[in-house]
Design a protein around this motif. Structure first.
Motif, PDB file in Angstrom:
ATOM      1  N   SER A  45      -4.913  -1.958  -9.498  1.00 52.79           N
ATOM      2  CA  SER A  45      -5.636  -0.707  -9.679  1.00 52.79           C
ATOM      3  C   SER A  45      -6.127  -0.575 -11.104  1.00 52.79           C
ATOM      4  O   SER A  45      -5.506  -1.074 -12.046  1.00 52.79           O
ATOM      5  CB  SER A  45      -4.686   0.447  -9.335  1.00 52.79           C
ATOM      6  N   LEU A  80       0.840  -1.211   0.000  1.00 49.21           N
ATOM      7  CA  LEU A  80       0.000   0.000   0.000  1.00 49.21           C
ATOM      8  C   LEU A  80       0.872   1.258   0.000  1.00 49.21           C
ATOM      9  O   LEU A  80       0.579   2.233  -0.702  1.00 49.21           O
ATOM     10  CB  LEU A  80      -0.941  -0.007   1.210  1.00 49.21           C
ATOM     11  N   THR A 112      -9.425  -0.347  -6.502  1.00 50.88           N
ATOM     12  CA  THR A 112      -8.124  -0.662  -5.886  1.00 50.88           C
ATOM     13  C   THR A 112      -8.293  -1.899  -5.009  1.00 50.88           C
ATOM     14  O   THR A 112      -9.019  -1.858  -4.018  1.00 50.88           O
ATOM     15  CB  THR A 112      -7.633   0.505  -4.998  1.00 50.88           C
ATOM     16  N   ARG A 161      -1.230   4.500  -1.257  1.00 53.55           N
ATOM     17  CA  ARG A 161      -2.626   4.408  -0.816  1.00 53.55           C
ATOM     18  C   ARG A 161      -2.670   4.069   0.660  1.00 53.55           C
ATOM     19  O   ARG A 161      -1.887   3.246   1.136  1.00 53.55           O
ATOM     20  CB  ARG A 161      -3.353   3.261  -1.553  1.00 53.55           C
ATOM     21  N   GLU A 162      -3.590   4.661   1.387  1.00 54.80           N
ATOM     22  CA  GLU A 162      -3.775   4.256   2.779  1.00 54.80           C
ATOM     23  C   GLU A 162      -4.696   3.056   2.888  1.00 54.80           C
ATOM     24  O   GLU A 162      -4.522   2.198   3.747  1.00 54.80           O
ATOM     25  CB  GLU A 162      -4.338   5.425   3.599  1.00 54.80           C
ATOM     26  N   VAL A 208      -0.912  -4.461  -4.836  1.00 58.08           N
ATOM     27  CA  VAL A 208      -2.084  -3.599  -4.963  1.00 58.08           C
ATOM     28  C   VAL A 208      -2.408  -3.484  -6.442  1.00 58.08           C
ATOM     29  O   VAL A 208      -1.557  -3.070  -7.241  1.00 58.08           O
ATOM     30  CB  VAL A 208      -1.835  -2.204  -4.357  1.00 58.08           C
ATOM     31  N   THR A 240      -0.542   2.695 -14.210  1.00 62.63           N
ATOM     32  CA  THR A 240       0.741   2.740 -13.492  1.00 62.63           C
ATOM     33  C   THR A 240       1.805   2.241 -14.473  1.00 62.63           C
ATOM     34  O   THR A 240       1.466   1.845 -15.597  1.00 62.63           O
ATOM     35  CB  THR A 240       0.745   1.808 -12.259  1.00 62.63           C
ATOM     36  N   ALA A 275       2.132   1.867  -3.279  1.00 63.53           N
ATOM     37  CA  ALA A 275       1.063   2.346  -4.162  1.00 63.53           C
ATOM     38  C   ALA A 275       0.624   3.761  -3.801  1.00 63.53           C
ATOM     39  O   ALA A 275      -0.181   4.349  -4.523  1.00 63.53           O
ATOM     40  CB  ALA A 275      -0.132   1.389  -4.087  1.00 63.53           C
ATOM     41  N   PRO A 326      -7.260   0.105   0.653  1.00 65.69           N
ATOM     42  CA  PRO A 326      -7.791  -0.464  -0.590  1.00 65.69           C
ATOM     43  C   PRO A 326      -9.320  -0.434  -0.542  1.00 65.69           C
ATOM     44  O   PRO A 326      -9.918  -0.197   0.510  1.00 65.69           O
ATOM     45  CB  PRO A 326      -7.287  -1.907  -0.536  1.00 65.69           C
ATOM     46  N   ASP A 327      -9.957  -0.692  -1.689  1.00 66.79           N
ATOM     47  CA  ASP A 327     -11.425  -0.810  -1.723  1.00 66.79           C
ATOM     48  C   ASP A 327     -11.869  -2.212  -1.340  1.00 66.79           C
ATOM     49  O   ASP A 327     -13.000  -2.411  -0.906  1.00 66.79           O
ATOM     50  CB  ASP A 327     -11.955  -0.513  -3.130  1.00 66.79           C
TER      51      ASP A 327
END
Lengths: 374, 374
Positions: free
Chosen positions: B217, B33, B103, B38-39, B215, B221, B36, B41-42
């Motif tokens: 997405s 994370l 994500t 990101r704090e 991760v 990227t 990525a 994920p979904d």
């Protein structure tokens, strides 16, 4: 995202079954494929909760696919404790919705009745928080705690709770697939043996063997998967603010209704996770099928009976149809598919929108699925 | 189908780890994370092969998500025996490709070193056909059978097979995440203790603990998932026509290349499933990375060394980086992501197309994944 349809549904009779689990799963799978008019799926999603410890066998997706004569069809296994069947349905849905496969067989099953009840209870208890287990928590013990809280904080009565079991046993009489086809009275429920105070034997689902299967397809059929939602919560029950409602159900319902584009007011039949009778009351309110605080009254008044405003668990539910763990989430969808197609025979109710609700663990991993007649 | 990208990758050091598995999985997940940016994920897809018997804990998706502080993020568990990590990656891929989540955190891990080796062997053996197990088959025993057939029918030599282990140990010296960072010589391999004739200790991967995470997405990227393919085969090895190649690998490779739109000639680095050294030779030919019958010679000639034409297992592979079962399929993708991003440090090779290959059971449920630098 592609539209996803139910092309076929099948299940075994639920109960004490002498056959090995792969035989039960093949029976359900081939029934669903026959109903779908397909000989072969493009892919298989398998749900079992714990075949390693229940049966001593692993690699179960390959095991079952090989047994069914489908060794060359891609198969994988999904597990989210007691809601594994619903999670497998979602995973098959994702494969079809993404366009990865156009026909996916989702098949779930469990076999437990060959084991002693304390061993089954221990194995199901693995889905609980390890620290709470260390203090002696079991699934019925925690369900008893939830029930005590319902009674203390919301005034739910023992008669309201018992009526869930009475209704679901009454429904199962008409269901040839059900584990128990015997009616029970309020008095019998209220006087049955204590399991986890205040829960008695007839408040609790049985230990059952069985399997259920669905064929999902990108080709249009009479039943569309309108919404699928998942909700989760802390493994530890002590980390929750409230135990008289399940956040995981509320989240799952919100997600499923958001995908469907309508709300609970359109639901005309529901199969809810009544592993313990009071859980049906909690689910009715968490999903918004009944206003907060009214589920007990609505049940006593017959609103959720088979001839009521909103038939709930016309199959008999986990309580009386039975609860073969990873089969259950799929069996609920089989029942609703048959309801929407008008082929539920003696269990038939009039409905064009159906909802299923499955609980994993002590409401840590819940699912709501919505089907509509096209 | 939406395009799917790798947004972040992370893993733990593989080896004997004293930490509980959820701690290892959180370490890998948070590293991925962080990479990525990101704090949260979904959604989360969890891979573990058998936490019930290795650890006594079930409901592991909820267990791990809760431990990571992600109790309210939807999580489910995937299992296909030793390829569970690759199957979880595919399931996360399907969720993003369908547009269900943008994500998705895929995290896999296993912890086994606290158990006695015979017990680990018994539990891994659950992935084999029950009848073959009843005659004493274990995973190394069947791998020995495959190796005997390779020698008898294809003239593969013990030196060629041993060179796989020599190469992979040499590669792992540079990998700070590897279980074994000690080089071995051909003589050491050929004189190590016999495990399952003709397989010796240094032909076999170790029992390892560890975790790995990716991760995924829908946002672009530098690394795209170009192809994902699954292949399956009969659970029973005796039901196969040939055991010197794996149909499941061939099918998985065909599917992955079909999705990618190109063939094996474009692959510039590969992480292959060398749980037993000869399996790397089988995979090289099954995937088409080396012409049939040439894998042993190519390996002896250094073609698959880190500075060769096609570097294979620059991480050290299952043999030397280690094989924490459900972590492995993801760890391979972590390594390839780092290679394509140019951040593989001392293990770096020049590559814009990478391939991973994971075997479930005795090649009943195999996966090939192809990543490209965008």
């Amino acid at each position: 995202m592609l539209d996803v349809f139910v092309a076929g549904a099948g299940m075994t009779r639920i109960g004490r079954r002498p056959e090995p689990l792969p035989v039960l799963m093949a029976e359900a799978a081939h029934a669903a494929l026959r109903a779908a008019g397909r000989e072969l799926p493009d892919a298989i999603v398998v749900a079992t909760m714990n075949p390693e410890e229940f049966l001593g066998d692993g690699n179960f997706a390959s095991h079952v696919a090989s047994h069914m004569g489908f060794a060359d069809i891609p198969a994988l296994r999904i597990e989210t404790a007691t809601s594994s069947g619903a999670a497998a349905f979602y995973t098959g849905f994702a494969q079809v919705a993404a366009g990865l496969h156009s026909t996916v067989l989702v098949v779930g099953g469990e076999k437990m009745t060959h084991l002693a009840t304390p061993r089954v209870s221990e194995l199901i208890g693995r889905s609980l928080d390890p620290y709470e287990r260390a203090y002696g928590a079991t699934m019925p013990a925690l369900a008893g705690l939830v029930t005590r809280a319902l009674i203390a904080h919301h005034g739910t009565t023992l008669r309201e709770i018992a009526q869930v079991a009475v209704k679901n046993h009454a429904n199962a009489v008409a269901n040839p697939y059900a584990h128990f086809r015997t009616p029970v009275t309020l008095e019998q429920v209220l006087e049955s043996r204590m399991v986890a105070d205040p829960l008695r034997l007839l408040h609790c689902c049985p230990i059952s063997d069985g399997a259920a299967a669905i064929v999902l397809s990108s080709a249009r059929t009479p039943v569309r998967v309108a919404g699928v939602g998942q909700g989760t919560d802390t493994l530890a029950v002590r980390h929750r603010r409230d135990i008289t409602s399940f956040t995981a159900t509320q989240t799952a319902a919100r997600a499923a209704f958001a995908m469907a584009g309508f709300g609970p007011e359109r639901v005309e039949v529901a199969e809810l996770h009544d592993a313990f009778a009071p859980f049906e009351l909690v689910a009715l309110e968490d999903i918004g099928l009944v206003p907060a605080g009214k589920a007990g009254r609505a049940t006593l008044d017959g609103e959720t009976a088979r001839d009521g405003r909103l038939p709930v668990n016309p199959s008999g539910g986990l309580k009386a149809r039975g609860h073969p763990l990873a089969a259950t989430g799929i069996a609920q969808i089989v029942e609703c598919t048959w309801q929407l197609m008008g082929c539920a025979e003696a269990s038939q109710v009039p409905a064009r929108v159906a909802l299923t609700h499955s609980i994993g663990g002590l409401a840590t991993n819940n699912w709501v699925t919505i089907l509509t007649a096209v």
